[in-house]
Design a protein around this motif. Structure first.
Motif, mmCIF file in Angstrom:
data_model
loop_
_atom_site.group_PDB
_atom_site.id
_atom_site.type_symbol
_atom_site.label_atom_id
_atom_site.label_comp_id
_atom_site.label_asym_id
_atom_site.label_seq_id
_atom_site.Cartn_x
_atom_site.Cartn_y
_atom_site.Cartn_z
ATOM 1 N N SER A 77 0.843 -1.199 0.000
ATOM 2 C CA SER A 77 0.000 0.000 0.000
ATOM 3 C C SER A 77 0.874 1.243 0.000
ATOM 4 N N LEU A 78 0.291 2.356 -0.427
ATOM 5 C CA LEU A 78 1.009 3.630 -0.391
ATOM 6 C C LEU A 78 1.305 4.045 1.044
ATOM 7 N N GLU A 79 0.379 3.735 1.923
ATOM 8 C CA GLU A 79 0.565 4.085 3.325
ATOM 9 C C GLU A 79 1.793 3.371 3.906
ATOM 10 N N PRO B 181 5.384 8.222 -2.430
ATOM 11 C CA PRO B 181 4.963 6.815 -2.408
ATOM 12 C C PRO B 181 4.282 6.398 -3.714
ATOM 13 N N LEU B 182 4.726 5.274 -4.245
ATOM 14 C CA LEU B 182 4.185 4.785 -5.511
ATOM 15 C C LEU B 182 3.721 3.342 -5.364
ATOM 16 N N PRO B 183 2.672 2.974 -6.073
ATOM 17 C CA PRO B 183 2.201 1.583 -6.018
ATOM 18 C C PRO B 183 3.126 0.663 -6.801
ATOM 19 N N PRO C 70 6.288 -6.432 -9.494
ATOM 20 C CA PRO C 70 7.647 -6.803 -9.067
ATOM 21 C C PRO C 70 8.253 -5.868 -8.029
ATOM 22 N N GLY C 71 7.704 -4.684 -7.898
ATOM 23 C CA GLY C 71 8.263 -3.716 -6.963
ATOM 24 C C GLY C 71 7.911 -2.312 -7.392
ATOM 25 N N THR C 72 8.595 -1.349 -6.820
ATOM 26 C CA THR C 72 8.337 0.042 -7.156
ATOM 27 C C THR C 72 9.657 0.805 -7.090
ATOM 28 N N VAL C 73 9.618 2.083 -7.328
ATOM 29 C CA VAL C 73 10.820 2.904 -7.235
ATOM 30 C C VAL C 73 10.672 3.859 -6.051
#
Length: 336
Positions: free
Chosen positions: A109-111, A142-144, A228-231
């Motif tokens: 989650s973004l949170e 924050p990014l999904p 797979p993930g985020t930045v």
């Protein structure tokens, strides 16, 4: 009477000029255009100005001050006072925070992304790492979880990624490489031209960026559940500029961070994500969903090797890499 009025008016003008001279203005280097990714900076500027009655203002520039890959360099020399950048753009310059870009960390989650990022930004190793650039980490963007939009035949299995050229940075690039794709790192502003010209066949982005940078205008398929993930894309400030603020100005800035992030997450969850599904449907973009077995195989192929390589590489740099990785996992598992 006229003489008295004239002196009063002159005094008022002098006070006004002195007030203007004492006003603090910061230049802020962003890129692209105003979008979900920059809403917290927009909100921060609004709040700081309100709290100081216009005495402290943030002047936001979308590409007018620096290229996005050079924002940290600009901060280091004081070319501007605040900037946003993505860790994967220059992993060697900010290795400590690239731990948050490792694939399949399990942030859902973004949170949670916000909470973990803020914790890491206060870790002594991260503080020391960014201090090399005279930078103080202020807040994350924050990014999904990222997914791919691509052109050509839609992949039906993970095997179809073999040889596929993909714009993917950081840990996402490492994850894609584990299934045979060919990751290419480029900034967001270069992506539309790259996919239109055939330099890449797919792009890994969060939903807002697929829309903001026009990828869905070219793509014809989207992966719904690679995840797979985020930045990690922090907002940083020049440390000298931060230290030069008055107590009132510093309080106005620092006390506005939580509200700015609340606004950002609310906007992303309730506006951007609501627009995403209809945007895909309007353009007839095929939605590709992989089986759980394939996702599990992807995670097994990518997660542990990428983490081990990150720890080894950054331990050799002198970072307490294993400590940072364990710290992030501990933060993720808290409350789960």
């Amino acid at each position: 009477m006229r003489k008295f009025f004239g002196r009063t008016a002159l005094a008022a003008i002098a006070v006004s000029m002195a007030t203007e001279a004492l006003a603090t203005e910061w230049n802020v280097s962003l890129w692209g255009k105003r979008r979900a990714f920059t809403e917290h900076v927009e909100k921060l500027a609004e709040l700081v100005s309100q709290k100081t009655n216009g005495g402290f203002t943030l002047n936001l520039s979308y590409g007018g001050l620096s290229k996005n890959r050079e924002n940290l360099d600009g901060i280091s020399i004081g070319a501007f006072e605040m900037a946003q950048f993505c860790a994967g753009y220059h992993r060697d310059k900010n290795p400590s925070i690239t731990v948050l870009e490792l694939p399949f960390l399990g942030v859902d989650s973004l949170e949670k992304e916000r909470e973990i990022s803020m914790a890491l930004y206060k870790h002594p190793a991260a503080v020391k790492d960014l201090a090399r650039w005279n930078a103080t980490l202020l807040m994350p963007s924050p990014l999904p979880q990222y997914n791919l939009v691509g052109v050509g035949d839609a992949p039906k299995s993970l095997g179809d990624f073999d040889g596929l050229t993909v714009r993917a940075t950081g840990g996402i690039g490492a994850a894609m490489k584990s299934v045979g794709a060919v990751p290419t790192s480029m900034s967001a502003t270069e992506v539309r031209q790259a996919i239109d010209s055939g330099v890449v066949k797919a792009v890994a982005f969060a939903p807002h960026a697929h829309m903001s940078f026009g990828v869905i205008e070219s793509g014809n398929w989207w992966t719904t559940n690679l995840n797979p993930g985020t930045v990690n894309c922090p907002v940083v400030v020049n440390t000298d500029a931060l230290n030069a603020l008055s107590d009132e100005e510093r309080d106005a800035l620092m006390s506005s961070i939580d509200e700015a992030l609340d606004h950002y997450i609310d906007n992303y969850n309730n506006k951007t994500m609501k627009a995403w599904g209809p945007a895909l449907e309007e353009r007839g973009i095929e939605q590709v969903t992989f089986t759980q077995e394939e996702i599990d195989a992807f995670r097994e192929a990518a997660a542990a090797p990428a983490a081990a390589a990150w720890v080894e590489e950054n331990g050799a740099r002198g970072l307490p890499a294993q400590e940072l990785y364990d710290f992030v996992l501990e933060q993720i598992n808290q409350g789960s």
